[in-house]
Each structure stands twice: as structure tokens, then as C-alpha cells.
Design a protein around this motif. Structure first.
Motif, PDB file in Angstrom:
ATOM      1  N   ILE A 162     -52.937  68.840  -1.850  1.00  0.00           N
ATOM      2  CA  ILE A 162     -54.158  68.589  -2.621  1.00  0.00           C
ATOM      3  C   ILE A 162     -53.717  68.222  -4.025  1.00  0.00           C
ATOM      4  CG2 ILE A 162     -56.294  69.571  -3.553  1.00  0.00           C
ATOM      5  CD1 ILE A 162     -56.264  71.533  -1.173  1.00  0.00           C
ATOM      6  N   ILE A 163     -54.183  67.065  -4.488  1.00  0.00           N
ATOM      7  CA  ILE A 163     -53.802  66.570  -5.802  1.00  0.00           C
ATOM      8  C   ILE A 163     -55.074  66.280  -6.589  1.00  0.00           C
ATOM      9  CG2 ILE A 163     -52.530  64.803  -7.076  1.00  0.00           C
ATOM     10  CD1 ILE A 163     -51.025  64.348  -4.299  1.00  0.00           C
ATOM     11  N   ASN A 164     -55.328  67.109  -7.586  1.00  0.00           N
ATOM     12  CA  ASN A 164     -56.516  66.958  -8.407  1.00  0.00           C
ATOM     13  C   ASN A 164     -56.200  66.129  -9.643  1.00  0.00           C
ATOM     14  OD1 ASN A 164     -58.026  68.665  -6.681  1.00  0.00           O
ATOM     15  ND2 ASN A 164     -57.153  70.460  -7.693  1.00  0.00           N
ATOM     16  N   PHE A 165     -57.271  65.708 -10.318  1.00  0.00           N
ATOM     17  CA  PHE A 165     -57.074  64.979 -11.568  1.00  0.00           C
ATOM     18  C   PHE A 165     -57.727  65.722 -12.720  1.00  0.00           C
ATOM     19  CE2 PHE A 165     -55.000  61.662  -9.517  1.00  0.00           C
ATOM     20  CZ  PHE A 165     -54.483  60.808 -10.482  1.00  0.00           C
ATOM     21  N   TRP A 182     -41.885  72.486  -3.051  1.00  0.00           N
ATOM     22  CA  TRP A 182     -41.751  73.717  -3.835  1.00  0.00           C
ATOM     23  C   TRP A 182     -42.494  73.614  -5.167  1.00  0.00           C
ATOM     24  CZ3 TRP A 182     -41.062  78.224  -2.146  1.00  0.00           C
ATOM     25  CH2 TRP A 182     -40.543  79.271  -2.903  1.00  0.00           C
ATOM     26  N   VAL A 183     -43.305  72.581  -5.326  1.00  0.00           N
ATOM     27  CA  VAL A 183     -44.093  72.380  -6.541  1.00  0.00           C
ATOM     28  C   VAL A 183     -45.556  72.643  -6.206  1.00  0.00           C
ATOM     29  CG1 VAL A 183     -44.788  70.751  -8.340  1.00  0.00           C
ATOM     30  CG2 VAL A 183     -42.474  70.626  -7.362  1.00  0.00           C
ATOM     31  N   SER A 184     -46.119  73.694  -6.760  1.00  0.00           N
ATOM     32  CA  SER A 184     -47.523  74.006  -6.485  1.00  0.00           C
ATOM     33  C   SER A 184     -48.109  74.797  -7.647  1.00  0.00           C
ATOM     34  CB  SER A 184     -47.655  74.809  -5.185  1.00  0.00           C
ATOM     35  OG  SER A 184     -49.000  74.842  -4.742  1.00  0.00           O
ATOM     36  N   GLY A 185     -49.396  74.609  -7.873  1.00  0.00           N
ATOM     37  CA  GLY A 185     -50.075  75.285  -8.968  1.00  0.00           C
ATOM     38  C   GLY A 185     -49.704  74.720 -10.332  1.00  0.00           C
ATOM     39  N   GLN A 186     -49.251  73.471 -10.373  1.00  0.00           N
ATOM     40  CA  GLN A 186     -48.770  72.879 -11.615  1.00  0.00           C
ATOM     41  C   GLN A 186     -49.721  71.804 -12.143  1.00  0.00           C
ATOM     42  OE1 GLN A 186     -45.989  74.373 -12.953  1.00  0.00           O
ATOM     43  NE2 GLN A 186     -46.364  75.656 -11.149  1.00  0.00           N
ATOM     44  N   ILE A 187     -49.738  71.645 -13.461  1.00  0.00           N
ATOM     45  CA  ILE A 187     -50.475  70.568 -14.112  1.00  0.00           C
ATOM     46  C   ILE A 187     -49.435  69.633 -14.726  1.00  0.00           C
ATOM     47  CG2 ILE A 187     -52.300  69.975 -15.728  1.00  0.00           C
ATOM     48  CD1 ILE A 187     -53.107  72.025 -13.543  1.00  0.00           C
ATOM     49  N   ILE A 188     -49.370  68.424 -14.228  1.00  0.00           N
ATOM     50  CA  ILE A 188     -48.379  67.461 -14.702  1.00  0.00           C
ATOM     51  C   ILE A 188     -49.068  66.517 -15.685  1.00  0.00           C
ATOM     52  CG2 ILE A 188     -46.790  65.629 -14.057  1.00  0.00           C
ATOM     53  CD1 ILE A 188     -46.405  67.015 -11.393  1.00  0.00           C
ATOM     54  N   ARG A 189     -48.685  66.604 -16.954  1.00  0.00           N
ATOM     55  CA  ARG A 189     -49.278  65.772 -18.001  1.00  0.00           C
ATOM     56  C   ARG A 189     -48.507  64.458 -18.089  1.00  0.00           C
ATOM     57  NH1 ARG A 189     -53.256  68.642 -19.281  1.00  0.00           N
ATOM     58  NH2 ARG A 189     -53.156  70.903 -19.442  1.00  0.00           N
ATOM     59  N   VAL A 197     -52.750  66.224 -11.751  1.00  0.00           N
ATOM     60  CA  VAL A 197     -52.160  65.232 -12.649  1.00  0.00           C
ATOM     61  C   VAL A 197     -53.119  65.056 -13.827  1.00  0.00           C
ATOM     62  CG1 VAL A 197     -51.322  62.866 -12.886  1.00  0.00           C
ATOM     63  CG2 VAL A 197     -51.061  64.079 -10.705  1.00  0.00           C
ATOM     64  N   ALA A 198     -52.571  65.093 -15.035  1.00  0.00           N
ATOM     65  CA  ALA A 198     -53.391  64.972 -16.247  1.00  0.00           C
ATOM     66  C   ALA A 198     -52.910  63.767 -17.050  1.00  0.00           C
ATOM     67  CB  ALA A 198     -53.312  66.247 -17.072  1.00  0.00           C
ATOM     68  N   PRO A 199     -53.422  62.576 -16.747  1.00  0.00           N
ATOM     69  CA  PRO A 199     -52.945  61.384 -17.438  1.00  0.00           C
ATOM     70  C   PRO A 199     -53.363  61.359 -18.910  1.00  0.00           C
ATOM     71  CG  PRO A 199     -54.079  60.825 -15.383  1.00  0.00           C
ATOM     72  CD  PRO A 199     -54.394  62.251 -15.702  1.00  0.00           C
ATOM     73  N   GLY A 200     -52.556  60.662 -19.703  1.00  0.00           N
ATOM     74  CA  GLY A 200     -52.987  60.268 -21.036  1.00  0.00           C
ATOM     75  C   GLY A 200     -53.726  58.943 -20.919  1.00  0.00           C
ATOM     76  N   PRO A 201     -53.888  58.206 -22.020  1.00  0.00           N
ATOM     77  CA  PRO A 201     -54.584  56.920 -21.970  1.00  0.00           C
ATOM     78  C   PRO A 201     -53.914  55.947 -21.000  1.00  0.00           C
ATOM     79  CG  PRO A 201     -54.344  57.657 -24.232  1.00  0.00           C
ATOM     80  CD  PRO A 201     -53.518  58.578 -23.396  1.00  0.00           C
ATOM     81  N   VAL A 202     -54.693  55.407 -20.079  1.00  0.00           N
ATOM     82  CA  VAL A 202     -54.204  54.458 -19.080  1.00  0.00           C
ATOM     83  C   VAL A 202     -55.054  53.194 -19.169  1.00  0.00           C
ATOM     84  CG1 VAL A 202     -53.853  54.029 -16.622  1.00  0.00           C
ATOM     85  CG2 VAL A 202     -53.403  56.299 -17.560  1.00  0.00           C
ATOM     86  N   GLU A 203     -54.407  52.062 -19.086  1.00  0.00           N
ATOM     87  CA  GLU A 203     -55.089  50.781 -19.238  1.00  0.00           C
ATOM     88  C   GLU A 203     -55.897  50.452 -17.984  1.00  0.00           C
ATOM     89  OE1 GLU A 203     -54.150  46.132 -20.521  1.00  0.00           O
ATOM     90  OE2 GLU A 203     -52.524  47.602 -20.426  1.00  0.00           O
ATOM     91  N   THR A 204     -57.110  50.961 -17.957  1.00  0.00           N
ATOM     92  CA  THR A 204     -58.046  50.681 -16.872  1.00  0.00           C
ATOM     93  C   THR A 204     -59.350  50.162 -17.464  1.00  0.00           C
ATOM     94  OG1 THR A 204     -58.998  52.905 -16.920  1.00  0.00           O
ATOM     95  CG2 THR A 204     -57.080  52.559 -15.492  1.00  0.00           C
TER      96      THR A 204
END
Length: 266
Positions: free
Chosen positions: A156-159, A253-260, A202-209
Motif C-alpha cells: 500500500i503506497i499512500n500520497f 523491509w521498508v514499512s511505515g515510512q514517509i519518503i519525502r 510518498v510526500a513529493p515536493g513541487p512537481v511539474e504537473t
């Protein structure tokens, strides 16, 4: 047909948790808000990784069909499914469609979201309620459905968003919904750990969309770009690459993490 990197790793025996992973020949992903921008890039990337993909859209069908056509042209499998994730029935409808078309679900990407910027004193109730319904309610219901129906060993990958750390004026409601998503991510990761299902955000910064560029002057964009150590805006492919890792065999082995994913801005 595309050869899945996951399948290569999994069936070669390099995955130490093969005993709990699904043995189906093809894994399936649902990507919400996948007709444009980051969502479209994610859908195409996961298809190139060998997953069958449910391309979700809420209103305009043609861009979703274009994404599906591009995936099929590259040898992948995909369907477009209309569903409003802000509605109570949206998540269940996506899982129903995925199970009917592909037999089950292994990956859920809760990408869809909306953003209405206003200082807190001027926020209209309708804007508040819609952002909560889509960004928080839609993600929650997707996570709940996944907790019930995702195959063991799934992803499960949230934004979220890097604005949760910036705390900028006018982003109050949007940032609040994303902070709540981060809390749900941490908790569900612990609840689903025994089933070898990972839950990350996943917590993106500004993305060109199209969504990000709308209403911003050239001067404003220059300022935003200047604040980033990489001196550029993120691209949808930058974010899709992170999702690909989290959806794949090397992230077990990566879970419960917020990747900025923001180029080092914070």
C-alpha cells in the motif's frame, strides 16, 4: 510481453519471504487518479515493471484511455475504471473491477487528491469538505479496502506532501489532510505487518504537473525552483521511480515510512 522485475527476483529465489508472497504469474496494481500527471506516470511505470494496472479516473475518460493505450502498446495489461474516491463506494468499486479483470490485487497506490489553497480565515466549507472527502476519506477507504482484500505480501503506497513539513500559509486544509494520511500510514503498517503487507507514503515536493502549474506566475515558479537545492521542479517520473521501488521486491523491509521525494528541499 513485459518481463516483471518482481517475477525475476521472486521466482529466482532471491526474495527471502517467498513463502508468504502470492504465486500468481502476474501482480495487479490499482492507481487512483491515474489519468494525468504523477498518477499516469506511476501507472505506466508499474506496467513496465510487469504489473497489470487499473487506471482510475473520476471525470474525463479520454486521458485514462490514453494511458491504457500507451501501456498496451508497450505490451502491458491495463483497464480504465471510473470511480470517485471521495464517495463511499469508490474504493470498493476499484477492487471489484480489479478482481474481475485480473483475479486479485497486490498493490494499491492512493495517488488521487485535490488542493484548494486559501488562508484558513477564508476557506469555504465546501472546499474544506471536498478536500477532506478525497484526500483523507478516499485514502482511508482505499486503505481499509486494501486491508480486507489485498493479497498477502502486498503493498500500500499512500500520497502525502512535503507541504506537511513546510507549513506554508494557504495550505492549511490540504496539509492537514496529508498529515492525517501520514498518521494512518504509520498505524496500518503495524496492523498489516503479520501479513507481510508494507504500508508507506510518498510526500513529493513541487512537481511539474498541470495541477501544480495552474495559476502560478513565472516569477513565482522561479522562486520555488530557486528554493530547491537541485534548482528544478520535480518531474512525474521522479515520483514514479520511488513508487516503483516501494511496490517492488527490494522494499520488503521498508514499512511505515514517509519518503519525502523533493530533491532535498527539506
Amino acid at each position: 510481453m513485459i518481463v516483471s522485475a518482481w517475477r525475476q527476483a521472486y521466482f529466482s529465489g532471491t526474495n527471502p519471504r517467498r513463502d508468504v508472497m502470492t504465486e500468481t504469474l502476474e501482480r495487479t496494481a490499482i492507481v487512483t487518479g491515474a489519468s494525468k500527471g504523477i498518477g499516469a506516470a506511476i501507472a505506466k511505470r508499474l506496467a513496465s515493471d510487469g504489473l497489470a494496472v487499473v487506471v482510475n479516473y473520476s471525470r474525463d475518460e479520454q486521458p485514462a484511455l490514453d494511458v491504457v493505450a500507451a501501456i498496451k502498446a508497450d505490451g502491458g495489461r491495463a483497464i480504465a475504471v471510473k470511480a470517485d474516491i471521495g464517495a463511499a463506494s469508490g474504493a470498493a468499486a476499484l477492487f471489484d473491477a480489479a478482481e474481475q479483470a485480473f483475479g486479485g490485487v497486490d498493490v494499491l497506490v492512493n495517488n488521487a487528491g485535490i488542493m484548494a489553497l486559501a488562508q484558513i480565515a477564508t476557506v469555504e466549507d465546501a472546499d474544506f469538505e471536498r478536500q477532506v472527502a478525497v484526500n483523507l476519506g478516499g485514502t482511508f477507504r482505499g486503505m481499509r479496502e486494501a486491508a480486507r482484500r489485498l493479497r498477502d505480501g502486498g503493498r500500500i503506497i499512500n500520497f502525502s506532501s512535503s507541504v506537511v513539513g513546510f507549513y506554508q500559509p494557504a495550505y492549511g486544509v490540504y496539509a492537514a489532510t496529508k498529515a492525517a494520511v501520514e498518521a494512518l500510514t504509520h498505524i496500518l503498517a503495524k496492523e498489516l505487518g503479520p501479513r507481510e503487507i508494507t504500508v508507506n507514503a510518498v510526500a513529493p515536493g513541487p512537481v511539474e504537473t498541470e495541477l501544480f502549474m495552474a495559476g502560478k506566475s513565472e516569477e513565482m515558479l522561479k522562486t520555488i525552483i530557486g528554493l530547491n537545492p537541485r534548482k528544478r521542479l520535480g518531474q512525474p517520473g521522479d515520483i514514479a521511480s520511488v513508487v516503483s521501488f516501494l511496490a517492488g521486491p527490494d522494499s520488503g523491509w521498508v514499512s511505515g515510512q514517509i519518503i519525502r521525494a523533493n530533491g532535498g528541499a527539506i
